[in-house]
Write an enzyme that holds these catalytic residues in place. Sequence first.
Site, PDB file in Angstrom:
ATOM      1  N   HIS A   8       0.832  -1.199   0.000  1.00  0.00           N
ATOM      2  CA  HIS A   8       0.000   0.000   0.000  1.00  0.00           C
ATOM      3  C   HIS A   8       0.869   1.253   0.000  1.00  0.00           C
ATOM      4  O   HIS A   8       2.061   1.200   0.284  1.00  0.00           O
ATOM      5  CB  HIS A   8      -0.912   0.044   1.239  1.00  0.00           C
ATOM      6  CG  HIS A   8      -2.180  -0.729   1.068  1.00  0.00           C
ATOM      7  ND1 HIS A   8      -2.291  -2.056   1.422  1.00  0.00           N
ATOM      8  CD2 HIS A   8      -3.404  -0.369   0.589  1.00  0.00           C
ATOM      9  CE1 HIS A   8      -3.521  -2.471   1.173  1.00  0.00           C
ATOM     10  NE2 HIS A   8      -4.214  -1.472   0.667  1.00  0.00           N
ATOM     11  N   LYS A  41      -0.723   5.138   4.431  1.00  0.00           N
ATOM     12  CA  LYS A  41      -1.676   4.243   5.104  1.00  0.00           C
ATOM     13  C   LYS A  41      -1.284   4.065   6.559  1.00  0.00           C
ATOM     14  O   LYS A  41      -0.128   3.795   6.874  1.00  0.00           O
ATOM     15  CB  LYS A  41      -1.743   2.891   4.395  1.00  0.00           C
ATOM     16  CG  LYS A  41      -2.845   1.984   4.936  1.00  0.00           C
ATOM     17  CD  LYS A  41      -3.143   0.843   3.997  1.00  0.00           C
ATOM     18  CE  LYS A  41      -4.203  -0.090   4.565  1.00  0.00           C
ATOM     19  NZ  LYS A  41      -5.483   0.622   4.837  1.00  0.00           N
TER      20      LYS A  41
END
Length: 259
Positions: free
Chosen positions: A147, A151
């Site tokens: 990701h 995040k």
Amino acid sequence: MKIALVGYGKMGQMIHKAAKNAGHEVVVTIDVISDEAMVKVAQGDTDAIVRAVKSSGAEGIIEFTHPTAVIANIKALLPLGLPLVVGTTGWNDKHEEINAYAKEVGGTLMTAGNMSIGVNMFYRIVEEAAKIMSQFSDYDVAVWELHHNQKADSPSGTALEIARHIQEGYKNKTEIVTDAFHERPAPNQLHVSSTRCGNVPGTHKVFFDGTADTIEITHTARSREGFAVGAVNCLEKLDSAIKTGKLSKGGLYSWNDLF
């Protein structure tokens, strides 16, 4: 439907666009940082959030904020009695507590590790693959996810949900390990590893590895738009399910309860 958005960062703004495209009216956007939100509140001021939602005339709420704020937000919003979709991840350990609280106050909410329709289909594919591959003792299994570097939680809620679906097939994988190994993993341990880098919306990969070959199943998100469309879809389904009596008021529901 008149929708209130609690959290108006990049994801909240995408949800706003998706809601408008689906014919809904976003009557209030609330955030602690974004100057683009209709209502800016102080960190932790859930009373201000509740007042903003009440005064907007909202008929449903989508919450997409931060793991450190989500529980307080949920507990503040549930007593309003409006259908609530929570896209924030990182609070799986609180699901039982929130379910009990929802029953107590008569509030109804839905959450998922990932709101994307494609990801939820991926869960089903992985679970079926795990049931097939678990019949062959030569094949081990692991999960990896990538990701963007903004995040907040690691591993992602999606990766943990994938692991739980693998466990439906691999009954011997009784422990999910998210930390680095400093010794050989035990046969009952299912490793979920994470990488954070750049602007990647989200990639999840399942490995079935044997002596002679490796099978990989991958879901790659091209943008966060799928999450936004899915969140709006979930609110539509939740609202409809409550009105038709398919779901009872007062409880925490999942993707499988709606679809």
